[in-house]
Design an enzyme around this catalytic site. Structure first.
Site, short mmCIF file in Angstrom:
data_model
loop_
_atom_site.label_atom_id
_atom_site.label_comp_id
_atom_site.label_asym_id
_atom_site.label_seq_id
_atom_site.Cartn_x
_atom_site.Cartn_y
_atom_site.Cartn_z
N GLU A 43 0.86 -1.19 0.00
CA GLU A 43 0.00 0.00 0.00
C GLU A 43 0.90 1.24 0.00
O GLU A 43 2.00 1.21 0.55
CB GLU A 43 -0.87 0.00 1.27
CG GLU A 43 -1.87 1.14 1.33
CD GLU A 43 -2.65 1.18 2.65
OE1 GLU A 43 -2.09 0.80 3.70
OE2 GLU A 43 -3.82 1.59 2.63
N LYS A 115 -9.61 0.92 -2.29
CA LYS A 115 -9.78 0.48 -0.90
C LYS A 115 -11.17 0.86 -0.38
O LYS A 115 -11.58 2.03 -0.47
CB LYS A 115 -8.71 1.14 -0.04
CG LYS A 115 -8.65 0.68 1.41
CD LYS A 115 -7.54 1.47 2.14
CE LYS A 115 -7.28 0.95 3.55
NZ LYS A 115 -6.23 1.76 4.22
N CYS A 156 -4.87 -3.34 3.09
CA CYS A 156 -4.60 -2.95 4.48
C CYS A 156 -5.79 -3.13 5.44
O CYS A 156 -6.13 -4.24 5.79
CB CYS A 156 -4.06 -1.52 4.49
SG CYS A 156 -3.16 -1.09 6.00
O1 LIG Z 1 -0.89 6.70 7.54
C1 LIG Z 1 -0.02 6.43 6.74
O2 LIG Z 1 0.81 7.28 6.35
C2 LIG Z 1 0.08 5.03 6.19
N1 LIG Z 1 -1.08 4.21 6.39
C3 LIG Z 1 -2.05 4.10 5.47
O3 LIG Z 1 -1.98 4.68 4.42
C4 LIG Z 1 -3.27 3.26 5.75
C5 LIG Z 1 -4.42 4.22 5.90
S1 LIG Z 1 -4.14 5.49 7.11
N2 LIG Z 1 -3.07 2.44 6.91
C6 LIG Z 1 -3.94 1.51 7.31
O4 LIG Z 1 -4.96 1.24 6.70
C7 LIG Z 1 -3.48 0.80 8.58
C8 LIG Z 1 -4.42 -0.29 9.04
C9 LIG Z 1 -3.92 -0.85 10.31
O5 LIG Z 1 -2.81 -0.62 10.73
C10 LIG Z 1 -4.79 -1.74 11.11
O6 LIG Z 1 -5.87 -2.15 10.63
O7 LIG Z 1 -4.41 -2.02 12.24
#
Ligand SMILES: O=C(O)CNC(=O)[C@H](CS)NC(=O)CCC(=O)C(=O)O
Length: 285
Positions: A43, A115, A156
Site C-alpha cells: 500500500e 480500498k 490494508c
Molecule cells: O498513515 C499512513 O501514512 C500510512 N497508512 C495508510 O496509508 C493506511 C491508511 S491510514 N493504513 C492503514 O490502513 C493501517 C491499518 C492498520 O494498521 C490496522 O488495521 O491495524
C-alpha cells in the site's frame, strides 16, 4: 498450470515519489531476477504522506501518474504480473483514491481496486488516523484472473472485514487473497499474523501481503513482516525488517486440498440475523 513463483516487495516509502519509484523498481527487478512471475508491492507504493496539502501537491490523476507509468514499463520489460499494492491517485480537488493496480506482462492494466474500508482510528498513545479526510472509498470488490488462478484484491485495513474476503473467495471464486498494507507498528505487532492466517484458513486460499516497513519520513512507523500464507494457514515466506523481498513457490493445488479437508465455503449457510439490540444497550460504553 497451477504453479508459479511469487514475490512481495517491502519498502519504507518516503514523501518523495521519485525516490519511492527508484526504490521499488530496484526491488521489483531483484524479485524478477530471482524468478518471480508475480510481484506485489505495498500500500502507498508512491508516497507515505498523511498531510492533505502536501499529499495533493504531490499527486496527479491516474493518466499522468508517474509511478504507474514507470511500473507498467517495468512489468512489460520484465514480462511479469506486477500488482501495485496501492497508489494514491488524485480523483477530485482534495480527494484521492487508495487504488491497487494489477499490471499484466504486456504492461496493460488488468484490474483496479479502490480500498473500501478507510482507517479512521485512534490508537493508544495519541496516534490518530483519519484516512477518510483525504481518501474516497471504493464500493466494489474486484478479482482478476492470473494465468494460474484467480486473485482477489483488498488493501490494508480491509483485512479486518472478513466478509469482504468471504465474498472474494466464495462468490467470486478467488484462489489468492491479496492484502498489500501499511499496517501500523502497534496494531501489526498485535494482529497482523493472526488476521492474515485467519483469512487464509477460513477461506482455504493463499494470502499475499506486501507491507511497508520501518520509520517513514512522515514520522509514522509501519510493521512490515510481508507475508505469504498457504491455504492451510502456514507461513511460507516472511520479509525481514526494512526494504527487501519475500519469495515463495506457489502451488494453487493446495487450495482444493485445503477446501477438501475443511469444506467451510460449501458449508456456509444463510441465517436470520438476531434481532437488533435496543438502542440504549447498543450505545452503552
Ligand atoms: O498513515 C499512513 O501514512 C500510512 N497508512 C495508510 O496509508 C493506511 C491508511 S491510514 N493504513 C492503514 O490502513 C493501517 C491499518 C492498520 O494498521 C490496522 O488495521 O491495524
Amino acid at each position: 498450470m497451477t504453479q508459479f513463483r511469487a514475490a512481495l516487495v517491502q519498502t519504507t516509502a518516503s514523501r518523495s515519489v521519485e525516490a519511492n519509484i527508484a526504490a521499488v523498481e530496484a526491488l521489483v527487478r531483484e524479485a524478477a531476477a530471482a524468478g518471480a512471475q508475480y510481484v506485489q508491492t505495498p500500500e502507498n507504493t508512491n508516497i507515505m504522506e498523511h498531510n492533505g496539502d502536501r499529499l495533493f501537491a504531490a499527486l496527479t490523476e491516474e493518466a499522468a501518474d508517474p509511478t504507474l507509468a514507470r511500473l507498467r514499463a517495468v512489468a512489460a520489460e520484465l514480462g511479469i504480473w506486477l500488482h501495485v499494492g496501492s497508489l494514491a491517485i488524485k480523483v477530485a480537488e482534495a480527494k484521492a483514491a487508495n487504488r491497487a493496480f494489477v499490471i499484466a506482462p504486456d504492461g496493460s492494466v488488468a484490474a483496479r481496486y479502490d480500498k473500501i474500508h478507510l482507517f479512521d482510528v485512534d490508537l493508544v498513545g495519541g496516534e490518530s488516523y483519519r484516512e477518510s479526510n483525504r481518501i474516497r472509498p471504493g464500493a466494489e470488490s474486484v478479482t482478476v484472473d492470473l494465468p494460474w488462478g484467480r486473485l482477489g484484491l483488498a488493501i490494508c485495513y480491509d483485512l479486518r472485514f472478513p466478509q469482504l474476503f468471504r465474498a472474494l473467495a466464495r462468490e467470486a471464486g478467488a484462489d489468492i487473497l491479496s492484502v498489500p498494507a501499511a499496517f501500523t507498528q502497534q496494531t501489526g505487532e498485535a494482529h497482523w499474523h493472526v488476521l492474515l492466517r485467519a483469512r487464509a484458513i477460513e477461506n482455504g486460499a493463499w494470502v499475499f501481503a506486501a507491507a511497508q516497513s520501518g520509520l517513514h519520513e512522515n514520522g509514522r512507523s509501519t510493521y512490515g513482516h510481508s507475508l505469504i500464507v498457504d491455504p492451510w494457514g502456514r507461513i511460507v515466506a516472511e520479509a525481514a525488517d526494512g526494504p527487501g523481498i519475500a519469495i515463495a513457490d506457489i502451488d494453487l493445488g493446495l487450495v482444493a486440498e485445503a477446501r477438501g479437508r475443511i469444506p467451510a465455503l460449501r458449508h456456509d449457510r444463510p441465517f436470520a440475523a438476531a434481532p437488533a439490540l435496543p438502542v440504549e444497550l447498543k450505545a452503552a460504553p
